[in-house]
Design an enzyme around this catalytic site. Sequence first.
Site, PDB file in Angstrom:
ATOM      1  N   ASN A   1     -15.540   1.436   1.469  1.00  0.00           N
ATOM      2  CA  ASN A   1     -14.714   0.819   0.972  1.00  0.00           C
ATOM      3  C   ASN A   1     -14.954  -0.521   1.218  1.00  0.00           C
ATOM      4  O   ASN A   1     -15.386  -1.305   1.979  1.00  0.00           O
ATOM      5  CB  ASN A   1     -13.058   1.352   2.346  1.00  0.00           C
TER       6      ASN A   1
ATOM      7  N   HIS B   1     -16.582   0.609   6.055  1.00  0.00           N
ATOM      8  CA  HIS B   1     -16.217  -0.162   5.076  1.00  0.00           C
ATOM      9  C   HIS B   1     -16.656  -0.700   5.389  1.00  0.00           C
ATOM     10  O   HIS B   1     -18.254  -1.442   5.937  1.00  0.00           O
ATOM     11  CB  HIS B   1     -14.820  -1.087   6.083  1.00  0.00           C
TER      12      HIS B   1
ATOM     13  N   CYS C   1      -5.773   6.252   7.616  1.00  0.00           N
ATOM     14  CA  CYS C   1      -5.149   5.136   6.801  1.00  0.00           C
ATOM     15  C   CYS C   1      -3.684   4.777   8.132  1.00  0.00           C
ATOM     16  O   CYS C   1      -3.068   5.144   8.520  1.00  0.00           O
ATOM     17  CB  CYS C   1      -3.934   5.622   5.998  1.00  0.00           C
ATOM     18  N   GLY C   2      -4.472   2.669   7.852  1.00  0.00           N
ATOM     19  CA  GLY C   2      -3.452   2.592   8.893  1.00  0.00           C
ATOM     20  C   GLY C   2      -2.002   1.959   8.396  1.00  0.00           C
ATOM     21  O   GLY C   2      -1.054   2.267   9.315  1.00  0.00           O
ATOM     22  N   ASN C   3      -1.873   2.509   7.382  1.00  0.00           N
ATOM     23  CA  ASN C   3      -0.750   1.473   6.857  1.00  0.00           C
ATOM     24  C   ASN C   3       0.135   2.716   6.406  1.00  0.00           C
ATOM     25  O   ASN C   3       1.289   3.035   7.083  1.00  0.00           O
ATOM     26  CB  ASN C   3      -0.785   0.931   4.923  1.00  0.00           C
TER      27      ASN C   3
ATOM     28  N   ASN D   1       0.418  -1.287  -0.361  1.00  0.00           N
ATOM     29  CA  ASN D   1      -0.063  -0.392   0.407  1.00  0.00           C
ATOM     30  C   ASN D   1       0.799   1.292  -0.283  1.00  0.00           C
ATOM     31  O   ASN D   1       1.649   1.811   1.312  1.00  0.00           O
ATOM     32  CB  ASN D   1      -0.520  -0.269   0.771  1.00  0.00           C
TER      33      ASN D   1
ATOM     34  N   CYS E   1      -4.429  -2.559   3.134  1.00  0.00           N
ATOM     35  CA  CYS E   1      -5.150  -1.792   3.571  1.00  0.00           C
ATOM     36  C   CYS E   1      -5.798  -1.851   4.838  1.00  0.00           C
ATOM     37  O   CYS E   1      -6.085  -2.888   5.278  1.00  0.00           O
ATOM     38  CB  CYS E   1      -6.978  -1.134   3.038  1.00  0.00           C
ATOM     39  N   GLY E   2      -4.740  -0.602   5.817  1.00  0.00           N
ATOM     40  CA  GLY E   2      -4.660  -1.054   7.169  1.00  0.00           C
ATOM     41  C   GLY E   2      -6.048  -0.700   7.979  1.00  0.00           C
ATOM     42  O   GLY E   2      -6.532  -2.077   8.940  1.00  0.00           O
ATOM     43  N   THR E   3      -6.602   0.340   7.756  1.00  0.00           N
ATOM     44  CA  THR E   3      -7.923   0.292   8.041  1.00  0.00           C
ATOM     45  C   THR E   3      -8.913  -0.921   7.949  1.00  0.00           C
ATOM     46  O   THR E   3     -10.101  -1.388   8.627  1.00  0.00           O
ATOM     47  CB  THR E   3      -9.028   1.304   8.009  1.00  0.00           C
ATOM     48  N   GLY E   4      -9.000  -1.709   6.615  1.00  0.00           N
ATOM     49  CA  GLY E   4      -9.555  -2.833   5.393  1.00  0.00           C
ATOM     50  C   GLY E   4      -8.786  -4.265   6.195  1.00  0.00           C
ATOM     51  O   GLY E   4     -10.353  -4.835   6.890  1.00  0.00           O
TER      52      GLY E   4
ATOM     53  N   GLU F   1     -10.496  -0.223  -2.609  1.00  0.00           N
ATOM     54  CA  GLU F   1     -10.553   1.489  -1.484  1.00  0.00           C
ATOM     55  C   GLU F   1     -11.393   2.320  -2.549  1.00  0.00           C
ATOM     56  O   GLU F   1     -11.130   2.489  -3.499  1.00  0.00           O
ATOM     57  CB  GLU F   1      -8.891   1.702  -1.085  1.00  0.00           C
ATOM     58  N   ARG F   2     -11.881   2.774  -1.310  1.00  0.00           N
ATOM     59  CA  ARG F   2     -12.855   4.744  -1.673  1.00  0.00           C
ATOM     60  C   ARG F   2     -11.585   5.303  -2.605  1.00  0.00           C
ATOM     61  O   ARG F   2     -11.321   5.628  -1.776  1.00  0.00           O
ATOM     62  CB  ARG F   2     -13.926   5.123  -0.858  1.00  0.00           C
TER      63      ARG F   2
ATOM     64  N   ASN G   1      -5.666  10.281  -1.435  1.00  0.00           N
ATOM     65  CA  ASN G   1      -6.178   9.403  -2.184  1.00  0.00           C
ATOM     66  C   ASN G   1      -6.056   9.919  -3.718  1.00  0.00           C
ATOM     67  O   ASN G   1      -5.970  10.842  -3.714  1.00  0.00           O
ATOM     68  CB  ASN G   1      -8.315   8.680  -2.148  1.00  0.00           C
TER      69      ASN G   1
END
Length: 273
Positions: free
Chosen positions: A189, A160, A81-83, A14, A216-219, A207-208, A72
């Site tokens: 997402n 998500h 974004c987690g990543n 990512n 995707c971290g949050t994903g 991802e949106r 984005n």
Amino acid sequence: MRQIHFTKMHGCGNDYIYVDTTRHPVDDPSRKAILWSDRHKGIGSDGLVLIGRPETERQPTADADFSMRIFNADGSEALMCGNASRCIGKYLYERGLTDKREIRLLTLSGVKTLALTVDGHQKVESVTVDMLEPALKDPDLFQPTADLCEGTFVSMGNPHYVVFTDNVDEVETIGPLLERHKAFPQRCNIEFAQVTRDGAIRARVWERGSGITQACGTGACATAVAAILTGRSPRTVQIVMDGGTLTVEWSEADNHVYLSGPAEFVYDGEIEI
């Protein structure tokens, strides 16, 4: 014209463009994200991440060490974004901007704590992000409709929708349709996920604002929460995405979700604006 220094980094594939805005302010970041993220005519990335100081951002009184804004590839601004958060932890420590191994990062979805694991050579091996509590209902983000396929809505700062399926590759065609489904007033997402024989979860993400991404971290967090809620997983699980594996724990002690994984530098460069 002036030169902007940037750093390309990725977390499980990512990839984002990172700019230290305390040294290199970026005007009109939405437009820059579109131009620079183009993989044929620009630098190429899933988006643009701006690293700053919290006193210069939208919440001047926040108890944080640094701030993050993320745009984005289509120019839309994401809440979290987690990543990217994990990459920022590595960037800040290894570039000498902080000597803290616990960093408080201000995002548009609140302050996140980054816990760094550092080796004997002062290199950041991994970063764990306290993603706080998941939200399972939010009428501003999710309004269920009768024609929506079966899935689980989870907000990890970003919305998500997780669908468990026997064919995760279908997210490539169904993901863009679900992203803009009327059930999601601000788009969404989309994760397609499947539990594997070893108990891990294979997940692919649309991802949106960016389309298919390597991770995707949050994903990953949303997928883990959805799996736990539906009895498919224990409280700690490996989420296997296209670009690598992330570890997610949904703690019973504080109800927070913790995301762990590696972050990597790709290269540094300069671009004229």
